[in-house]
Design an enzyme around this catalytic site. Structure first.
Site, mmCIF file in Angstrom:
data_model
loop_
_atom_site.group_PDB
_atom_site.id
_atom_site.type_symbol
_atom_site.label_atom_id
_atom_site.label_comp_id
_atom_site.label_asym_id
_atom_site.label_seq_id
_atom_site.Cartn_x
_atom_site.Cartn_y
_atom_site.Cartn_z
ATOM 1 N N VAL A 107 1.807 2.170 -10.675
ATOM 2 C CA VAL A 107 3.125 1.626 -11.005
ATOM 3 C C VAL A 107 3.557 2.048 -12.408
ATOM 4 O O VAL A 107 4.675 2.513 -12.614
ATOM 5 C CB VAL A 107 3.135 0.093 -10.875
ATOM 6 C CG1 VAL A 107 4.456 -0.485 -11.387
ATOM 7 C CG2 VAL A 107 2.911 -0.322 -9.433
ATOM 8 N N ARG A 129 15.752 -3.423 -0.782
ATOM 9 C CA ARG A 129 15.202 -3.274 0.571
ATOM 10 C C ARG A 129 16.117 -3.921 1.609
ATOM 11 O O ARG A 129 16.318 -3.378 2.703
ATOM 12 C CB ARG A 129 13.804 -3.900 0.630
ATOM 13 C CG ARG A 129 12.743 -3.083 -0.102
ATOM 14 C CD ARG A 129 11.446 -3.847 -0.271
ATOM 15 N NE ARG A 129 10.405 -2.974 -0.841
ATOM 16 C CZ ARG A 129 9.310 -3.419 -1.442
ATOM 17 N NH1 ARG A 129 9.103 -4.733 -1.571
ATOM 18 N NH2 ARG A 129 8.414 -2.574 -1.913
ATOM 19 N N ASN A 141 2.329 -8.767 -11.092
ATOM 20 C CA ASN A 141 2.391 -9.936 -10.216
ATOM 21 C C ASN A 141 1.339 -10.968 -10.587
ATOM 22 O O ASN A 141 0.299 -10.621 -11.148
ATOM 23 C CB ASN A 141 2.196 -9.493 -8.761
ATOM 24 C CG ASN A 141 3.488 -8.980 -8.148
ATOM 25 O OD1 ASN A 141 4.535 -9.583 -8.312
ATOM 26 N ND2 ASN A 141 3.403 -7.863 -7.448
ATOM 27 N N PRO A 142 1.583 -12.269 -10.270
ATOM 28 C CA PRO A 142 2.823 -12.804 -9.696
ATOM 29 C C PRO A 142 3.920 -12.839 -10.755
ATOM 30 O O PRO A 142 3.811 -13.562 -11.745
ATOM 31 C CB PRO A 142 2.427 -14.217 -9.248
ATOM 32 C CG PRO A 142 1.258 -14.574 -10.122
ATOM 33 C CD PRO A 142 0.543 -13.301 -10.441
ATOM 34 N N VAL A 143 4.948 -12.039 -10.533
ATOM 35 C CA VAL A 143 5.878 -11.677 -11.596
ATOM 36 C C VAL A 143 6.649 -12.864 -12.177
ATOM 37 O O VAL A 143 6.879 -12.922 -13.391
ATOM 38 C CB VAL A 143 6.845 -10.573 -11.118
ATOM 39 C CG1 VAL A 143 7.788 -11.084 -10.033
ATOM 40 C CG2 VAL A 143 7.630 -10.003 -12.289
ATOM 41 N N ASP A 144 7.032 -13.825 -11.355
ATOM 42 C CA ASP A 144 7.823 -14.949 -11.879
ATOM 43 C C ASP A 144 7.004 -15.797 -12.848
ATOM 44 O O ASP A 144 7.480 -16.167 -13.925
ATOM 45 C CB ASP A 144 8.332 -15.818 -10.722
ATOM 46 C CG ASP A 144 9.093 -15.009 -9.692
ATOM 47 O OD1 ASP A 144 10.153 -14.484 -10.031
ATOM 48 O OD2 ASP A 144 8.592 -14.869 -8.560
ATOM 49 N N ARG A 184 0.783 -13.094 -3.449
ATOM 50 C CA ARG A 184 0.713 -12.631 -4.831
ATOM 51 C C ARG A 184 0.227 -13.718 -5.775
ATOM 52 O O ARG A 184 -0.307 -13.425 -6.852
ATOM 53 C CB ARG A 184 2.088 -12.123 -5.279
ATOM 54 C CG ARG A 184 2.587 -10.910 -4.505
ATOM 55 C CD ARG A 184 4.007 -10.536 -4.916
ATOM 56 N NE ARG A 184 4.530 -9.405 -4.158
ATOM 57 C CZ ARG A 184 5.145 -9.521 -2.990
ATOM 58 N NH1 ARG A 184 5.314 -10.722 -2.451
ATOM 59 N NH2 ARG A 184 5.599 -8.450 -2.360
ATOM 60 N N HIS A 241 9.797 -14.076 -6.186
ATOM 61 C CA HIS A 241 9.404 -12.798 -5.584
ATOM 62 C C HIS A 241 8.145 -13.091 -4.773
ATOM 63 O O HIS A 241 7.026 -12.914 -5.227
ATOM 64 C CB HIS A 241 9.118 -11.758 -6.667
ATOM 65 C CG HIS A 241 8.548 -10.472 -6.127
ATOM 66 N ND1 HIS A 241 9.154 -9.760 -5.127
ATOM 67 C CD2 HIS A 241 7.413 -9.792 -6.449
ATOM 68 C CE1 HIS A 241 8.424 -8.676 -4.862
ATOM 69 N NE2 HIS A 241 7.358 -8.689 -5.646
ATOM 70 N N ASP A 254 -3.466 1.834 -21.921
ATOM 71 C CA ASP A 254 -4.310 1.384 -20.819
ATOM 72 C C ASP A 254 -5.724 1.155 -21.352
ATOM 73 O O ASP A 254 -6.141 1.816 -22.311
ATOM 74 C CB ASP A 254 -4.338 2.430 -19.700
ATOM 75 C CG ASP A 254 -4.844 1.873 -18.376
ATOM 76 O OD1 ASP A 254 -4.005 1.521 -17.535
ATOM 77 O OD2 ASP A 254 -6.080 1.774 -18.202
#
Length: 317
Positions: free
Chosen positions: A16, A155, A124-127, A92, A179, A37
């Site tokens: 990603v 989508r 994730n979990p993004v929220d 997630r 999400h 990284d």
């Protein structure tokens, strides 16, 4: 902020993170990209490979591997690093506990550098991670954004466009809320060519092939898992989504995207991070767009909020 001095740092050089960097390079969105990284060799190799690609793109962008000291003057920091998805999991939220430790380390290192730009969270979990970064960083809420349901909305637009053989950009439809499993579609604000979706479905019943709104939402949610199960990751869609958000920030576009932001006073919610339509400009989340929702849609948003806030207690803040 201008292209001449714009800098994006991406934390996480996996599929990603690397694809997001490449998407930003392809569009020429900034002057400098830094990859960070835990595996420095991976970040170095990805950056060098991308730097070579710039030769063929009519771009003037520097790409290199770096460390957290380089975050001090970054305009945007994109966090893609996260814990791996548990085997055979389709939830997630199961990534929450291991991702917390990773995020604490990242945000602590970033803020020590003196960073005062905008965080874009893709992990994730993004929220929940977006809320967590906001709390850990101490930055104003407008400077912490999550990718949220931006890709889910794309989508859905693709699904609707395919039904009528249209360009997906002719469709406007928002997936909102979490999400994840409690996300929902704001059908009341959805349209194709300015025509309400309800009217499109009714007037073209012979072309919908008995596809219901519920089925469209199911397909939207399932699309990511279909990709993940077949190739082990999703990267192109989320990278393009992230690049679009970055573009709206760096180019001060004032585009409206359904992204994870602090909903504070809108929709009868306070202090919860969820995806809602948001104006994105050089300051980050400039304004929450409070669209009119049907009662069941508003109830779905509140259900997402209840799920998210139930996890806040586990963050030990």
């Amino acid at each position: 902020m201008s292209f001449k001095d714009s800098k994006v740092v991406i934390v996480g050089a996996g599929n990603v993170g690397s694809t997001t960097a490449y998407s930003i390079i392809n569009q020429g969105l900034c002057e400098e990209i830094v990859l960070i990284d835990v595996n420095w060799d991976k970040a170095y190799a990805e950056a060098l490979d991308m730097q070579h690609s710039v030769y063929f793109m009519n771009r003037n962008i520097k790409v290199h591997a770096g460390d957290y000291s380089e975050c001090s003057d970054a305009d945007v920091i994109i966090i893609t690093a996260s814990a791996p998805m548990p085997k055979d999991s389709h939830n997630r939220l199961e990534m929450l506990a291991p991702s917390m430790s990773i995020m604490r380390s990242i945000v602590g290192s970033v803020m020590t550098s003196g960073f005062d730009g905008i965080f874009l969270i893709i992990s994730n979990p993004v929220d929940i991670m977006t809320y967590y970064v906001w709390k850990l960083s101490g930055l104003p809420k407008n400077q912490v954004i999550g990718s949220g349901t931006n890709l889910d909305s794309a989508r859905l637009c693709c699904e609707l466009a395919a039904m009528y053989d249209l360009d997906a950009k002719s469709v406007e439809a928002f997936v909102l809320g979490e999400h994840g499993d409690s996300e929902f579609v704001s059908w009341n604000s959805s349209s194709i060519g300015g025509k309400r979706i309800d009217d499109v479905l009714a007037d073209n019943a012979d072309r919908t092939r008995d596809i219901t709104k519920e089925e469209l939402l199911r397909r939207t949610g399932q699309a990511g898992w279909d990709i993940f199960n077949r190739k082990g990751n999703t990267c192109y869609g989320i990278a393009a989504s992230g690049a679009a958000i970055v573009k709206s920030i760096l180019f001060n576009e004032n585009r409206i995207y359904p992204v994870t932001v602090c909903v504070d006073g809108q929709y009868d919610l306070n202090g919860v991070f969820l995806s809602v339509p948001t104006v994105i400009d050089k300051t980050g989340a400039k304004e929450t767009v409070e669209i009119k929702m049907e009662p069941d849609e508003l109830a779905s948003l509140h259900r997402s909020a209840e799920i998210m806030t139930s996890f806040y207690r586990e963050l030990n803040l």
